[in-house]
Design a protein around this motif. Sequence first.
Motif, PDB file in Angstrom:
ATOM      1  N   ALA A 207       0.852  -1.202   0.000  1.00 10.93           N
ATOM      2  CA  ALA A 207       0.000   0.000   0.000  1.00 10.93           C
ATOM      3  C   ALA A 207       0.886   1.250   0.000  1.00 10.93           C
ATOM      4  O   ALA A 207       0.657   2.208  -0.742  1.00 10.93           O
ATOM      5  CB  ALA A 207      -0.918  -0.003   1.219  1.00 10.93           C
ATOM      6  N   MET A 208       1.914   1.222   0.837  1.00 11.94           N
ATOM      7  CA  MET A 208       2.850   2.336   0.949  1.00 11.94           C
ATOM      8  C   MET A 208       3.566   2.564  -0.381  1.00 11.94           C
ATOM      9  O   MET A 208       3.680   3.696  -0.856  1.00 11.94           O
ATOM     10  CB  MET A 208       3.880   1.971   2.021  1.00 11.94           C
ATOM     11  N   ASP A 209       4.017   1.480  -0.967  1.00 15.61           N
ATOM     12  CA  ASP A 209       4.749   1.536  -2.226  1.00 15.61           C
ATOM     13  C   ASP A 209       3.883   2.145  -3.328  1.00 15.61           C
ATOM     14  O   ASP A 209       4.368   2.916  -4.154  1.00 15.61           O
ATOM     15  CB  ASP A 209       5.143   0.102  -2.610  1.00 15.61           C
ATOM     16  N   ALA A 210       2.588   1.813  -3.328  1.00 15.07           N
ATOM     17  CA  ALA A 210       1.676   2.291  -4.378  1.00 15.07           C
ATOM     18  C   ALA A 210       1.441   3.800  -4.286  1.00 15.07           C
ATOM     19  O   ALA A 210       1.031   4.414  -5.262  1.00 15.07           O
ATOM     20  CB  ALA A 210       0.344   1.549  -4.278  1.00 15.07           C
ATOM     21  N   THR A 211       1.680   4.402  -3.127  1.00 20.23           N
ATOM     22  CA  THR A 211       1.440   5.850  -2.987  1.00 20.23           C
ATOM     23  C   THR A 211       2.678   6.655  -3.353  1.00 20.23           C
ATOM     24  O   THR A 211       2.669   7.870  -3.287  1.00 20.23           O
ATOM     25  CB  THR A 211       1.074   6.243  -1.538  1.00 20.23           C
ATOM     26  N   PHE A 212       3.779   5.988  -3.686  1.00 21.11           N
ATOM     27  CA  PHE A 212       5.002   6.733  -3.909  1.00 21.11           C
ATOM     28  C   PHE A 212       5.707   6.331  -5.196  1.00 21.11           C
ATOM     29  O   PHE A 212       6.097   5.188  -5.364  1.00 21.11           O
ATOM     30  CB  PHE A 212       5.970   6.576  -2.730  1.00 21.11           C
ATOM     31  N   GLU A 213       5.868   7.284  -6.085  1.00 21.34           N
ATOM     32  CA  GLU A 213       6.671   7.129  -7.298  1.00 21.34           C
ATOM     33  C   GLU A 213       7.930   7.971  -7.121  1.00 21.34           C
ATOM     34  O   GLU A 213       7.817   9.163  -6.820  1.00 21.34           O
ATOM     35  CB  GLU A 213       5.918   7.715  -8.501  1.00 21.34           C
ATOM     36  N   PRO A 214       9.125   7.420  -7.334  1.00 20.27           N
ATOM     37  CA  PRO A 214      10.317   8.277  -7.210  1.00 20.27           C
ATOM     38  C   PRO A 214      10.243   9.426  -8.213  1.00 20.27           C
ATOM     39  O   PRO A 214       9.755   9.240  -9.330  1.00 20.27           O
ATOM     40  CB  PRO A 214      11.477   7.344  -7.551  1.00 20.27           C
ATOM     41  N   PHE A 215      10.660  10.608  -7.795  1.00 19.99           N
ATOM     42  CA  PHE A 215      10.630  11.767  -8.681  1.00 19.99           C
ATOM     43  C   PHE A 215      11.775  11.680  -9.694  1.00 19.99           C
ATOM     44  O   PHE A 215      12.874  11.265  -9.343  1.00 19.99           O
ATOM     45  CB  PHE A 215      10.797  13.058  -7.872  1.00 19.99           C
ATOM     46  N   PRO A 216      11.555  12.098 -10.957  1.00 20.20           N
ATOM     47  CA  PRO A 216      12.678  12.200 -11.887  1.00 20.20           C
ATOM     48  C   PRO A 216      13.630  13.299 -11.403  1.00 20.20           C
ATOM     49  O   PRO A 216      13.202  14.249 -10.737  1.00 20.20           O
ATOM     50  CB  PRO A 216      12.020  12.588 -13.213  1.00 20.20           C
ATOM     51  N   VAL A 217      14.917  13.177 -11.709  1.00 16.46           N
ATOM     52  CA  VAL A 217      15.908  14.161 -11.240  1.00 16.46           C
ATOM     53  C   VAL A 217      15.925  15.342 -12.222  1.00 16.46           C
ATOM     54  O   VAL A 217      16.245  15.155 -13.395  1.00 16.46           O
ATOM     55  CB  VAL A 217      17.315  13.524 -11.160  1.00 16.46           C
ATOM     56  N   PRO A 218      15.570  16.558 -11.759  1.00 12.44           N
ATOM     57  CA  PRO A 218      15.621  17.711 -12.668  1.00 12.44           C
ATOM     58  C   PRO A 218      17.077  18.010 -13.033  1.00 12.44           C
ATOM     59  O   PRO A 218      17.994  17.612 -12.310  1.00 12.44           O
ATOM     60  CB  PRO A 218      15.042  18.865 -11.841  1.00 12.44           C
ATOM     61  N   ASP A 219      17.281  18.687 -14.150  1.00 14.00           N
ATOM     62  CA  ASP A 219      18.644  19.042 -14.548  1.00 14.00           C
ATOM     63  C   ASP A 219      18.623  20.442 -15.167  1.00 14.00           C
ATOM     64  O   ASP A 219      18.763  20.616 -16.373  1.00 14.00           O
ATOM     65  CB  ASP A 219      19.200  17.998 -15.527  1.00 14.00           C
ATOM     66  N   THR A 220      18.434  21.449 -14.296  1.00 14.27           N
ATOM     67  CA  THR A 220      18.311  22.838 -14.759  1.00 14.27           C
ATOM     68  C   THR A 220      19.678  23.486 -14.940  1.00 14.27           C
ATOM     69  O   THR A 220      19.765  24.609 -15.424  1.00 14.27           O
ATOM     70  CB  THR A 220      17.532  23.690 -13.742  1.00 14.27           C
ATOM     71  N   GLY A 221      20.733  22.806 -14.498  1.00 10.17           N
ATOM     72  CA  GLY A 221      22.065  23.413 -14.541  1.00 10.17           C
ATOM     73  C   GLY A 221      22.415  24.146 -13.256  1.00 10.17           C
ATOM     74  O   GLY A 221      23.555  24.566 -13.061  1.00 10.17           O
ATOM     75  N   HIS A 222      21.421  24.294 -12.350  1.00  9.70           N
ATOM     76  CA  HIS A 222      21.677  24.935 -11.050  1.00  9.70           C
ATOM     77  C   HIS A 222      21.264  23.956  -9.959  1.00  9.70           C
ATOM     78  O   HIS A 222      20.079  23.632  -9.855  1.00  9.70           O
ATOM     79  CB  HIS A 222      20.875  26.229 -10.912  1.00  9.70           C
ATOM     80  N   VAL A 223      22.218  23.520  -9.175  1.00 12.07           N
ATOM     81  CA  VAL A 223      21.909  22.491  -8.166  1.00 12.07           C
ATOM     82  C   VAL A 223      20.881  22.989  -7.166  1.00 12.07           C
ATOM     83  O   VAL A 223      20.016  22.230  -6.722  1.00 12.07           O
ATOM     84  CB  VAL A 223      23.201  21.957  -7.494  1.00 12.07           C
ATOM     85  N   GLN A 224      20.941  24.286  -6.801  1.00  9.39           N
ATOM     86  CA  GLN A 224      19.954  24.824  -5.860  1.00  9.39           C
ATOM     87  C   GLN A 224      18.539  24.652  -6.404  1.00  9.39           C
ATOM     88  O   GLN A 224      17.626  24.241  -5.665  1.00  9.39           O
ATOM     89  CB  GLN A 224      20.180  26.329  -5.582  1.00  9.39           C
ATOM     90  N   THR A 225      18.361  24.956  -7.689  1.00  9.75           N
ATOM     91  CA  THR A 225      17.033  24.831  -8.310  1.00  9.75           C
ATOM     92  C   THR A 225      16.610  23.366  -8.389  1.00  9.75           C
ATOM     93  O   THR A 225      15.463  23.017  -8.068  1.00  9.75           O
ATOM     94  CB  THR A 225      17.063  25.454  -9.727  1.00  9.75           C
ATOM     95  N   ASP A 226      17.538  22.498  -8.805  1.00  7.41           N
ATOM     96  CA  ASP A 226      17.214  21.065  -8.899  1.00  7.41           C
ATOM     97  C   ASP A 226      16.736  20.525  -7.551  1.00  7.41           C
ATOM     98  O   ASP A 226      15.698  19.856  -7.467  1.00  7.41           O
ATOM     99  CB  ASP A 226      18.448  20.256  -9.343  1.00  7.41           C
ATOM    100  N   VAL A 227      17.501  20.822  -6.489  1.00  6.27           N
ATOM    101  CA  VAL A 227      17.160  20.295  -5.166  1.00  6.27           C
ATOM    102  C   VAL A 227      15.866  20.928  -4.665  1.00  6.27           C
ATOM    103  O   VAL A 227      14.999  20.245  -4.112  1.00  6.27           O
ATOM    104  CB  VAL A 227      18.326  20.512  -4.178  1.00  6.27           C
TER     105      VAL A 227
END
Lengths: 166, 166
Positions: free
Chosen positions: A40-60
Amino acid sequence: MLDEHGLPGFTMEAVARRAGASKATLYRHWPTSGALMVDAMDATFEPFPVPDTGHVQTDVAQLLTAFVALLEETPFPRLLAAFIDAAERDPTLATLHADLTRRRREPILVALTRAREGGQLPSHLDPELATDLLTSPLFYRRFIAHQPIPPSLVNDVVARVLGAWR
Amino acid sequence: MLDEHGLPGFTMEAVARRAGASKATLYRHWPTSGALMVDAMDATFEPFPVPDTGHVQTDVAQLLTAFVALLEETPFPRLLAAFIDAAERDPTLATLHADLTRRRREPILVALTRAREGGQLPSHLDPELATDLLTSPLFYRRFIAHQPIPPSLVNDVVARVLGAWR
């Protein structure tokens, strides 16, 4: 059942009744209520894709903002709360929860490690400790302090934590 | 009962039976199981005195180390875990838990504010955010990541967080 009634209402009998299935059918798919809880827990959570904006602050910040949205919707936080209590007395659940947590941390670790390799973050930055410091205040506000998470908090946390290794 | 059986086993009937008292006696002292839970939680936690070694890093590290010891003993963490689940469906418990959390944070806030006034920490340091960053990794490791808290973690967290406002 976990969302509405928490751990006290989460029995195989109650789930079977709600699903209009027999207990025997339920047990054919999940040997224990703990196994059902993990799925049930697993079904509520999809890992997020990793953004790649070129700025680590923005990605995080994007990853943490997506996580805040997950914490503000059911059923994820209520399932997590039930898991926290259940894991206290069931080492198998604690191990499975630790695995889910590792999967949830992965996109932030990837973003930090990539930025460190690319020279955006100092080479002595510890990605594991930084990930602890970045994510734990969100859990803390939601489950311990019971305080709202203002949108500015994510940016403040990212700025302070990534600045801590300068 | 909370320690051994968590929220599912924490009923007025079960507590009365274990205490060798009648349910009527229990209800005379606590109108609800939530009220009893708050008093049980309160009884496991004494606010720590604020150390005054002259070094804010040492003061804060002592407070966090005392808190790690509390997290590694029962019954405090198991009661906290049960509280986390119960607070999801009981706003009164959530409010009471928020109050307990505020009391628990107080010694760290006092140490940080004193050090800021005495010039040991920069004047733009935000004591509330710093307290979030200092304490939340300990809760996170115990209840979410299910990882041990090595003694070095406290010093690493203190050094990074207090350094984040330099």
